[in-house]
Design a protein around this motif. Structure first.
Motif, PDB file in Angstrom:
ATOM      1  N   ARG A   1       1.208  -1.229  -0.048  1.00 25.25           N
ATOM      2  CA  ARG A   1      -0.184   0.410   0.245  1.00 25.25           C
ATOM      3  C   ARG A   1       0.790   0.943   0.213  1.00 25.25           C
ATOM      4  N   GLN A   2       1.772   1.113   0.674  1.00 25.30           N
ATOM      5  CA  GLN A   2       2.580   2.197   0.759  1.00 25.30           C
ATOM      6  C   GLN A   2       3.245   2.182  -0.636  1.00 25.30           C
ATOM      7  N   ALA A   3       3.806   1.656  -1.513  1.00 29.59           N
ATOM      8  CA  ALA A   3       4.282   2.096  -2.768  1.00 29.59           C
ATOM      9  C   ALA A   3       3.552   2.199  -3.336  1.00 29.59           C
ATOM     10  N   ALA A   4       2.585   1.754  -3.312  1.00 29.12           N
ATOM     11  CA  ALA A   4       1.501   1.623  -4.809  1.00 29.12           C
ATOM     12  C   ALA A   4       0.875   3.285  -4.570  1.00 29.12           C
ATOM     13  N   GLU A   5       0.449   4.543  -3.051  1.00 28.15           N
ATOM     14  CA  GLU A   5       0.040   5.249  -2.158  1.00 28.15           C
ATOM     15  C   GLU A   5       0.604   6.357  -3.477  1.00 28.15           C
ATOM     16  N   GLY A   6       1.767   6.524  -4.013  1.00 25.49           N
ATOM     17  CA  GLY A   6       2.656   7.991  -5.072  1.00 25.49           C
ATOM     18  C   GLY A   6       2.631   6.797  -6.480  1.00 25.49           C
TER      19      GLY A   6
ATOM     20  N   ALA B   1      -4.509   1.987  -3.629  1.00 26.03           N
ATOM     21  CA  ALA B   1      -3.656   1.273  -2.972  1.00 26.03           C
ATOM     22  C   ALA B   1      -3.848  -0.040  -2.578  1.00 26.03           C
ATOM     23  N   ASP B   2      -5.162   0.199  -2.265  1.00 27.31           N
ATOM     24  CA  ASP B   2      -6.243  -1.441  -1.118  1.00 27.31           C
ATOM     25  C   ASP B   2      -6.227  -2.147  -2.277  1.00 27.31           C
ATOM     26  N   LEU B   3      -7.032  -1.742  -3.762  1.00 28.10           N
ATOM     27  CA  LEU B   3      -7.481  -2.724  -4.240  1.00 28.10           C
ATOM     28  C   LEU B   3      -5.955  -2.932  -4.591  1.00 28.10           C
ATOM     29  N   VAL B   4      -5.465  -2.996  -5.156  1.00 29.18           N
ATOM     30  CA  VAL B   4      -3.676  -3.661  -5.406  1.00 29.18           C
ATOM     31  C   VAL B   4      -3.370  -4.318  -4.819  1.00 29.18           C
ATOM     32  N   GLU B   5      -3.466  -3.902  -3.427  1.00 27.38           N
ATOM     33  CA  GLU B   5      -3.017  -4.868  -2.662  1.00 27.38           C
ATOM     34  C   GLU B   5      -3.799  -6.192  -1.994  1.00 27.38           C
TER      35      GLU B   5
ATOM     36  N   PHE C   1      -2.490 -10.110  -3.059  1.00 25.59           N
ATOM     37  CA  PHE C   1      -2.065 -10.559  -2.114  1.00 25.59           C
ATOM     38  C   PHE C   1      -3.221 -12.222  -2.741  1.00 25.59           C
ATOM     39  N   ALA C   2      -4.757 -12.097  -3.463  1.00 26.23           N
ATOM     40  CA  ALA C   2      -5.376 -12.927  -4.240  1.00 26.23           C
ATOM     41  C   ALA C   2      -4.041 -13.632  -5.379  1.00 26.23           C
ATOM     42  N   LEU C   3      -3.469 -13.344  -5.991  1.00 24.84           N
ATOM     43  CA  LEU C   3      -2.776 -13.994  -6.898  1.00 24.84           C
ATOM     44  C   LEU C   3      -1.252 -14.760  -5.602  1.00 24.84           C
ATOM     45  N   VAL C   4      -0.710 -13.865  -4.497  1.00 22.81           N
ATOM     46  CA  VAL C   4       0.097 -14.748  -3.957  1.00 22.81           C
ATOM     47  C   VAL C   4      -0.927 -15.954  -2.992  1.00 22.81           C
ATOM     48  N   ALA C   5      -2.006 -15.941  -2.983  1.00 25.26           N
ATOM     49  CA  ALA C   5      -3.347 -16.598  -1.922  1.00 25.26           C
ATOM     50  C   ALA C   5      -3.217 -17.699  -2.923  1.00 25.26           C
ATOM     51  N   GLN C   6      -3.410 -17.766  -4.729  1.00 26.54           N
ATOM     52  CA  GLN C   6      -3.114 -18.326  -5.449  1.00 26.54           C
ATOM     53  C   GLN C   6      -2.512 -19.456  -5.417  1.00 26.54           C
TER      54      GLN C   6
ATOM     55  N   HIS D   1     -12.561  -8.675   1.650  1.00 30.34           N
ATOM     56  CA  HIS D   1     -12.699  -7.054   0.597  1.00 30.34           C
ATOM     57  C   HIS D   1     -11.594  -7.331  -0.410  1.00 30.34           C
ATOM     58  N   CYS D   2     -12.129  -8.999  -1.296  1.00 29.33           N
ATOM     59  CA  CYS D   2     -10.990  -8.817  -2.339  1.00 29.33           C
ATOM     60  C   CYS D   2     -12.305  -8.740  -3.342  1.00 29.33           C
ATOM     61  N   PRO D   3     -12.684  -7.638  -4.153  1.00 30.45           N
ATOM     62  CA  PRO D   3     -13.216  -7.991  -5.481  1.00 30.45           C
ATOM     63  C   PRO D   3     -13.162  -8.780  -5.903  1.00 30.45           C
TER      64      PRO D   3
END
Length: 580
Positions: free
Chosen positions: A105-110, A115-119, A123-128, A151-153
């Motif tokens: 999230r910190q890297a995505a903010e700038g 940020a929340d959606l990217v995170e 995570f979904a790709l890592v968990a899969q 919270h993952c659409p």
């Protein structure tokens, strides 16, 4: 038929209730419904409630589950969704605890991103990758249909690739932030860093473009210049060029190859992974790894690696900034120092079970070289058995070859040349005849169960150095998990940055499962199979919708306790969301 409750008021004003099993019948004359008592249960405050429960259970046996629930609640209940829940819940909690989500999230903010959606997508790709490895397109269906992630659409393939592109661009800062939080939280021992490489290939449909070959030729020239620069040059940059490799370790020279480097701690926790073109040298890769980790404010570090990373310039590079190394030496065709160390007489001393060590020092003063010769009698016995089989096979191949034409003997020698273990035991006489090389057999016998270490560290004892090198198996364990449980292959990405990101997703999944294994003492396969038994079921009634998880089993409670995680809530606000 129903349970009827009647009340009677006593003289003292108290009220007593009675339970009765009744059903309605029509009065033969008036035609009005009249309650007929079938059975009296007695006073409500004294009734045998266990008997009532057994009666309910016996009646429910003749109903399907949905009807039984509806009958018990007085509501019409319908199961609208059921998803796996336990594995994703545990990985999500660790993803948050280790600070990975915060770093993303910190890297995505700038970067003008949600940020929340990217995170959540990352995570979904890592968990899969950890729970049900598959393609990125399969990940979109997995999230939409089979797993419950808070919270993952739902997202499409374009969103998955956008998250991968973000991860590729922000990887250095993300990796450093993850290491900082992980090292502090897990109290990792970062005084020894184990490094190794492996290779993999990726699938392509067409041959390389001429432009790509030209780019790779320029990269090869740059690497040659770096090699000529010796200790003053740096290592190769990360990349996954679409280039065919003639020396594929995976026996697939028809496919482009990449080299993957990994650094792990003595606990087996992967610090970071790197991806390089398929023809990158291990000795130069070590420089890149050392430079990338140098800015992470590590304290005194001893680099541990096998003989492929050993070179004069490489050793000098690792000693920069006060670093040290423990590197294996090649026993066959090794350096002059290695041969001198092996020839030194001395007595072994036993350490760590059946392991025997002997320390040797060459030269004096600042140029002193410290070597440790390690010997394992059990490994020596295995080497002798293997060599005996090789000798028997070689003798069967050359039996009767004296009568063969010279061309046929040349063909056999050419075939054996591709098998070094056999070829180094073969000798050709002046007449061109094939014989077993007795001198080569004697040389091999002296190396049975032996390996040689070179180190610049003066604080670790010979026993500590030998044990530290044996811990290099932690990297091999990581490679087995990457290519086995996490299914690193097949790789179908065609852009080199996405090939590198695919490797990084596997690295993050490996980090999570290694933390689980270290805490529980069980393999990830066992933990995953047990956690995947937990489901989140969404029920819909006339009163609304509710999501409830299945009951926690005893092994699941043990896993949560070992990880220090709370059990998932019995009820959740999980809903099937709209696509992002």
């Amino acid at each position: 038929m129903y349970i009827r409750e009647t009340r009677r008021r006593n003289k003292d004003g108290s009220v007593v209730s009675y339970l009765q099993l009744a059903h309605n019948e029509r009065h033969p004359e008036t035609g009005t419904p009249v309650a007929k008592i079938i059975h009296n249960f007695g006073r409500a405050d004294q009734v045998d409630r266990e008997a009532l429960r057994r009666l309910v259970v016996s009646i429910s046996r003749f109903l399907d589950p949905a009807e039984a629930v509806a009958a018990g609640s007085g509501l019409e209940v319908e199961v609208v969704d059921a998803r796996r829940y336990g594995g994703a819940f545990v990985l999500d909690m660790l993803f948050c605890r280790l600070g990975i989500g915060r770093a993303l999230r910190q890297a995505a903010e700038g970067r003008r991103l949600d940020a929340d959606l990217v995170e959540r997508v990352c995570f979904a790709l890592v968990a899969q990758r950890a729970l049900e490895p598959g393609s990125k397109l399969a990940a979109t269906r997995w999230v939409a249909e089979r797993v419950a992630i808070e919270h993952c659409p739902r997202f499409d393939a374009d969103a998955a690739y956008a998250a991968m592109d973000f991860l590729a661009g922000a990887l250095p800062e993300i990796a450093e932030a993850i290491f900082a939080s992980t090292a502090n939280l897990l109290n990792l021992a970062c005084d020894l860093i184990f490094v190794d490489t492996t290779s993999t290939y990726f699938e392509i449909d067409l041959a390389d473009e001429e432009v790509e070959l030209a780019e790779m030729a320029d990269e090869a020239e740059r690497r040659a210049a770096v090699a000529a620069a010796g200790a003053e040059g740096g290592g190769p940059t990360e990349g996954a060029g679409r280039r065919f490799s003639k020396h594929s370790k995976d026996k697939r020279p028809d496919q482009p190859q990449v080299v993957i480097g990994m650094a792990v701690t003595r606990e087996g926790v992967p610090v970071r992974c790197w991806t390089f073109p398929g023809n990158s040298s291990d000795q130069l890769i070590m420089r890149t790894i050392r430079d990338d980790l140098a800015g992470w404010r590590l304290n005194r570090v001893v680099w541990v690696a096998d003989s492929g990373f050993n070179s004069v310039a490489g050793r000098a590079y690792l000693k920069r900034g006060g670093g040290h190394y423990v590197l294996a030496e090649r026993l066959r065709r090794g350096s002059a120092e290695a041969r001198a160390a092996l020839s030194r007489a001395g007595r072994y001393r036993r350490v760590a079970g059946n392991l025997q060590v002997k320390e040797v020092r060459l030269k004096d003063g600042a140029r002193a070289e410290r070597f440790v010769i390690c010997h394992n009698p059990e490994a020596a016995a295995r080497d002798r058995e293997v060599r005996g089989n090789l000798i028997a096979y070689l003798e069967s191949q050359i039996a009767g070859s004296d009568a063969w034409p010279r061309v046929r003997r040349d063909e056999l020698v050419g075939a054996l040349r591709t098998r070094p273990a056999l070829y180094r035991l073969l000798r050709r006489t002046k007449e061109g005849k094939l014989r077993l090389d007795a001198a080569a057999v004697a040389r091999e016998e002296r190396l049975d169960g032996t390996w040689l270490l070179r180190t610049s560290d003066e604080t670790l004892s010979a026993a500590d150095l030998a044990v530290a090198y044996k811990q290099l198996y932690q990297v091999e364990r990581g490679w087995r998990d990457l290519k086995g449980a996490l299914r690193l292959r097949p790789v179908f990405h065609f852009r080199e940055d996405r090939i590198r990101t695919h490797v990084q997703l596997c690295w993050l999944a490996l980090l999570l499962i290694r933390v689980v294994e270290n805490a529980t003492g069980m393999s990830w396969r066992v933990v995953r199979d047990e956690l995947e038994r937990m489901h989140l079921v969404t029920l819909e009634t006339s009163e609304g919708r509710v999501a409830k998880r299945s009951q926690t089993t005893t092994p699941q409670r043990q896993i949560f306790a070992a990880l220090g995680l709370p059990e998932p809530p019995a009820f959740s606000d999980f809903e099937v969301t709209t696509p992002a």
